[in-house]
Enzyme design. Sequence first.
Site, PDB file in Angstrom:
ATOM      1  N   CYS A 171      13.020  35.745   3.356  1.00 14.18           N
ATOM      2  CA  CYS A 171      12.718  34.625   4.313  1.00 14.18           C
ATOM      3  C   CYS A 171      12.361  33.473   3.616  1.00 14.18           C
ATOM      4  O   CYS A 171      12.595  32.409   4.055  1.00 14.18           O
ATOM      5  CB  CYS A 171      11.631  35.209   5.253  1.00 14.18           C
ATOM      6  SG  CYS A 171      12.316  36.304   6.736  1.00 14.18           S
ATOM      7  N   CYS A 213       6.545  30.807   9.489  1.00 17.06           N
ATOM      8  CA  CYS A 213       7.084  31.989   9.961  1.00 17.06           C
ATOM      9  C   CYS A 213       7.105  31.806  11.606  1.00 17.06           C
ATOM     10  O   CYS A 213       8.293  32.331  12.081  1.00 17.06           O
ATOM     11  CB  CYS A 213       6.113  32.873   9.532  1.00 17.06           C
ATOM     12  SG  CYS A 213       6.084  33.216   7.898  1.00 17.06           S
TER      13      CYS A 213
END
Length: 172
Positions: free
Chosen positions: A136, A84
């Site tokens: 994501c 991330c």
Amino acid sequence: MDAETRILWCMEKLQGFNAADLTKRPHPGGGQPVKELGAIATWVAAKSSGEKFAARFAHPKEQEAAALGETLFYRRSGPFDFACATCHSQSGLRIRLQGLPFLAEKKETQKVIGEWPAYRVSTTQVMTMQHRMYDCYWQMRMPEIELGSEASVALISFSPNRPRAARSPFPA
């Protein structure tokens, strides 16, 4: 629990819904309307519009979730060795024309968290935070992250709370 996980818990424990049915394919495809769980989360968020996001994380389990979220935020994995933090630990980064939130800055993080669920032009639908997390992970070619899983809740918990570890590149 984040909002969606709490709603899922209530639907299962208090209303008798089968959680497996609700989480089998919880997110709509592009251009499809948001599903029931996401619609309820969107309604709850709309009722909270304008309120300051101020999660406390005082309970040890909440702190554990945020610490796990931190570990997952920085862990590089998958076929592209992404984390991330690859996209969200610097200011001014973009993918195509989309600005990426700088999740190291508390004010920006709280603003971003408070903006979900949100309509995404790219998918022509409302996406919840759990859906965005799923998306994501999909974009990074990571294994599918399940709605309400320990990992998804931990990442969402870490985002606004950001506990400081010695290895964290985020400023205190």
